[in-house]
Design a protein around this motif. Structure first.
Motif, PDB file in Angstrom:
ATOM      1  N   ASN A 121      23.294  52.837  84.320  1.00  0.00           N
ATOM      2  CA  ASN A 121      23.170  52.473  82.908  1.00  0.00           C
ATOM      3  C   ASN A 121      22.530  53.598  82.104  1.00  0.00           C
ATOM      4  O   ASN A 121      22.900  53.837  80.943  1.00  0.00           O
ATOM      5  CB  ASN A 121      22.318  51.201  82.769  1.00  0.00           C
ATOM      6  CG  ASN A 121      23.063  49.967  83.231  1.00  0.00           C
ATOM      7  OD1 ASN A 121      23.825  50.023  84.187  1.00  0.00           O
ATOM      8  ND2 ASN A 121      22.835  48.849  82.552  1.00  0.00           N
ATOM      9  N   ALA A 122      21.577  54.289  82.711  1.00  0.00           N
ATOM     10  CA  ALA A 122      20.879  55.372  82.007  1.00  0.00           C
ATOM     11  C   ALA A 122      21.842  56.502  81.651  1.00  0.00           C
ATOM     12  O   ALA A 122      21.789  57.054  80.552  1.00  0.00           O
ATOM     13  CB  ALA A 122      19.745  55.904  82.877  1.00  0.00           C
ATOM     14  N   THR A 123      22.733  56.826  82.583  1.00  0.00           N
ATOM     15  CA  THR A 123      23.708  57.890  82.327  1.00  0.00           C
ATOM     16  C   THR A 123      24.660  57.503  81.207  1.00  0.00           C
ATOM     17  O   THR A 123      24.981  58.315  80.334  1.00  0.00           O
ATOM     18  CB  THR A 123      24.521  58.193  83.609  1.00  0.00           C
ATOM     19  OG1 THR A 123      23.622  58.630  84.634  1.00  0.00           O
ATOM     20  CG2 THR A 123      25.555  59.279  83.361  1.00  0.00           C
ATOM     21  N   VAL A 124      25.107  56.250  81.227  1.00  0.00           N
ATOM     22  CA  VAL A 124      26.013  55.765  80.177  1.00  0.00           C
ATOM     23  C   VAL A 124      25.303  55.773  78.823  1.00  0.00           C
ATOM     24  O   VAL A 124      25.887  56.180  77.810  1.00  0.00           O
ATOM     25  CB  VAL A 124      26.531  54.349  80.508  1.00  0.00           C
ATOM     26  CG1 VAL A 124      27.366  53.799  79.348  1.00  0.00           C
ATOM     27  CG2 VAL A 124      27.359  54.369  81.792  1.00  0.00           C
ATOM     28  N   SER A 125      24.026  55.355  78.789  1.00  0.00           N
ATOM     29  CA  SER A 125      23.264  55.331  77.532  1.00  0.00           C
ATOM     30  C   SER A 125      23.089  56.725  76.951  1.00  0.00           C
ATOM     31  O   SER A 125      23.219  56.937  75.745  1.00  0.00           O
ATOM     32  CB  SER A 125      21.888  54.704  77.765  1.00  0.00           C
ATOM     33  OG  SER A 125      22.005  53.339  78.111  1.00  0.00           O
TER      34      SER A 125
ATOM     35  N   PHE B  78      26.750  60.040  68.911  1.00  0.00           N
ATOM     36  CA  PHE B  78      26.530  58.684  68.420  1.00  0.00           C
ATOM     37  C   PHE B  78      25.114  58.218  68.770  1.00  0.00           C
ATOM     38  O   PHE B  78      24.498  58.726  69.719  1.00  0.00           O
ATOM     39  CB  PHE B  78      27.552  57.715  69.013  1.00  0.00           C
ATOM     40  CG  PHE B  78      28.981  58.057  68.648  1.00  0.00           C
ATOM     41  CD1 PHE B  78      29.522  57.609  67.459  1.00  0.00           C
ATOM     42  CD2 PHE B  78      29.745  58.858  69.481  1.00  0.00           C
ATOM     43  CE1 PHE B  78      30.825  57.936  67.105  1.00  0.00           C
ATOM     44  CE2 PHE B  78      31.054  59.190  69.138  1.00  0.00           C
ATOM     45  CZ  PHE B  78      31.596  58.733  67.943  1.00  0.00           C
ATOM     46  N   LYS B  79      24.615  57.249  68.030  1.00  0.00           N
ATOM     47  CA  LYS B  79      23.278  56.732  68.307  1.00  0.00           C
ATOM     48  C   LYS B  79      23.251  55.957  69.622  1.00  0.00           C
ATOM     49  O   LYS B  79      22.310  56.066  70.407  1.00  0.00           O
ATOM     50  CB  LYS B  79      22.827  55.814  67.166  1.00  0.00           C
ATOM     51  CG  LYS B  79      22.655  56.525  65.830  1.00  0.00           C
ATOM     52  CD  LYS B  79      22.271  55.536  64.744  1.00  0.00           C
ATOM     53  CE  LYS B  79      22.166  56.217  63.391  1.00  0.00           C
ATOM     54  NZ  LYS B  79      21.844  55.251  62.308  1.00  0.00           N
ATOM     55  N   ASN B  80      24.291  55.138  69.841  1.00  0.00           N
ATOM     56  CA  ASN B  80      24.373  54.292  71.021  1.00  0.00           C
ATOM     57  C   ASN B  80      25.807  53.771  71.147  1.00  0.00           C
ATOM     58  O   ASN B  80      26.693  54.171  70.375  1.00  0.00           O
ATOM     59  CB  ASN B  80      23.377  53.131  70.944  1.00  0.00           C
ATOM     60  CG  ASN B  80      23.435  52.439  69.578  1.00  0.00           C
ATOM     61  OD1 ASN B  80      24.506  52.265  69.003  1.00  0.00           O
ATOM     62  ND2 ASN B  80      22.267  52.067  69.064  1.00  0.00           N
ATOM     63  N   PHE B  81      26.031  52.872  72.105  1.00  0.00           N
ATOM     64  CA  PHE B  81      27.369  52.326  72.344  1.00  0.00           C
ATOM     65  C   PHE B  81      27.844  51.524  71.121  1.00  0.00           C
ATOM     66  O   PHE B  81      29.015  51.581  70.742  1.00  0.00           O
ATOM     67  CB  PHE B  81      27.332  51.445  73.589  1.00  0.00           C
ATOM     68  CG  PHE B  81      28.694  51.010  74.090  1.00  0.00           C
ATOM     69  CD1 PHE B  81      29.836  51.758  73.835  1.00  0.00           C
ATOM     70  CD2 PHE B  81      28.837  49.843  74.840  1.00  0.00           C
ATOM     71  CE1 PHE B  81      31.086  51.369  74.297  1.00  0.00           C
ATOM     72  CE2 PHE B  81      30.072  49.439  75.316  1.00  0.00           C
ATOM     73  CZ  PHE B  81      31.197  50.198  75.036  1.00  0.00           C
TER      74      PHE B  81
END
Length: 277
Positions: free
Chosen positions: A45-49, A57-60
């Motif tokens: 999850n950390a890598t994806v974030s 981008f700020k986030n997903f």
């Protein structure tokens, strides 16, 4: 959103996997949570974030909102969505649905300038080298068969081993290599592309990966969808791409191509009694 978003980005292997996956997903990415995306790709999850910030981008959530704004709801997308929802007990209907989906994904990533560049490189080449390992062998044979009829000088490269070194001796700046690169960059593919780049020789890679190591080594990338790693890999879209190249090259060299085909017809007629079709 397409591969232009990731150009000039120094992505790690895991980040390239994320970039490739979300680009192929298209509208489907809007239905995922970040946790679901990480789990489906088997990436933390950390890598994806961190990935969203790396590509601007700020986030997903920010990525998905931007995607929604730029999304083009075309008739092709509507048809693709409808076909994905169809259920059938007959295999031919399921295969048809899958084929349409792969063709739509391929067309969504089509870049006219890259395709034109590829055709011109083939037309101008002194020798066309074809590297088609594994399941792409049939595609390489099709390309070889059709372009040879037009009068082009074609060399099919060995699949692996030290025989590849022997062919590198004959590479020149005036040549082009057409390679099929599915799933990942193999050592043989890397050697061929690196040597071609060193000589200033054009390289064309037909691939099912939108973001991968091929981007750094190949001059021209042509994307053709075959499905995800966990899906049955279809050759419908790669065949479509090859046949499109053949037709485009034939049009560019119409006089030469027609002359060769007329010669072939004359030869067949001359020896039809000895070698009937």
């Amino acid at each position: 959103m397409n591969q232009k978003l990731f150009e000039d980005q120094h992505l790690t292997p895991n980040e390239k996997t994320i970039a490739d996956a979300i680009t192929k997903m298209g509208m489907e990415v809007l239905t995922y949570t970040e946790d679901e995306l990480a789990k489906s790709l088997q990436i933390s999850n950390a890598t994806v974030s961190r990935f969203w910030r790396k590509i601007g981008f700020k986030n997903f959530k920010d990525y998905k909102n931007t995607y929604k704004e730029k999304m083009d709801i075309s008739p092709a997308n509507k048809l693709g969505n409808m076909m994905e929802q169809v259920t059938s007990s007959t295999i031919h209907a399921q295969m048809m649905s899958m084929s349409v989906k792969h063709l739509e994904i391929t067309l969504a990533q089509y870049r006219a300038e890259d395709f034109h560049h590829a055709v011109q490189s083939i037309v101008k080449a002194k020798t066309i080298y074809i590297y088609s390992p594994g399941p792409s062998e049939g595609l390489g044979n099709l390309l070889n068969y059709r372009l040879s009829r037009f009068g082009f000088n074609i060399k099919v490269l060995p699949k692996s081993g030290h025989e590849i070194y022997e062919t590198l001796l004959h590479f020149s700046t005036d040549d082009v290599i057409v390679m099929f690169g599915f799933v990942k960059l193999h050592p043989e593919s890397r050697v061929l592309l690196e040597h071609a780049k060193k000589l200033g020789m054009k390289s064309i890679v037909i691939t099912d990966s939108i973001v991968s190591d091929f981007n750094m080594l190949a001059d021209i990338l042509l994307f053709a969808s075959r499905g995800e790693l966990w899906e049955f890999h279809s050759m419908i879209a790669p065949t479509f791409m090859i046949e499109s190249i053949i037709i485009a090259v034939g049009k560019e060299t119409a006089e030469q191509s027609m002359k060769k085909l007329e010669m072939l017809d004359a030869i067949r007629k001359e020896y039809k009694d000895l070698l009937p079709r």
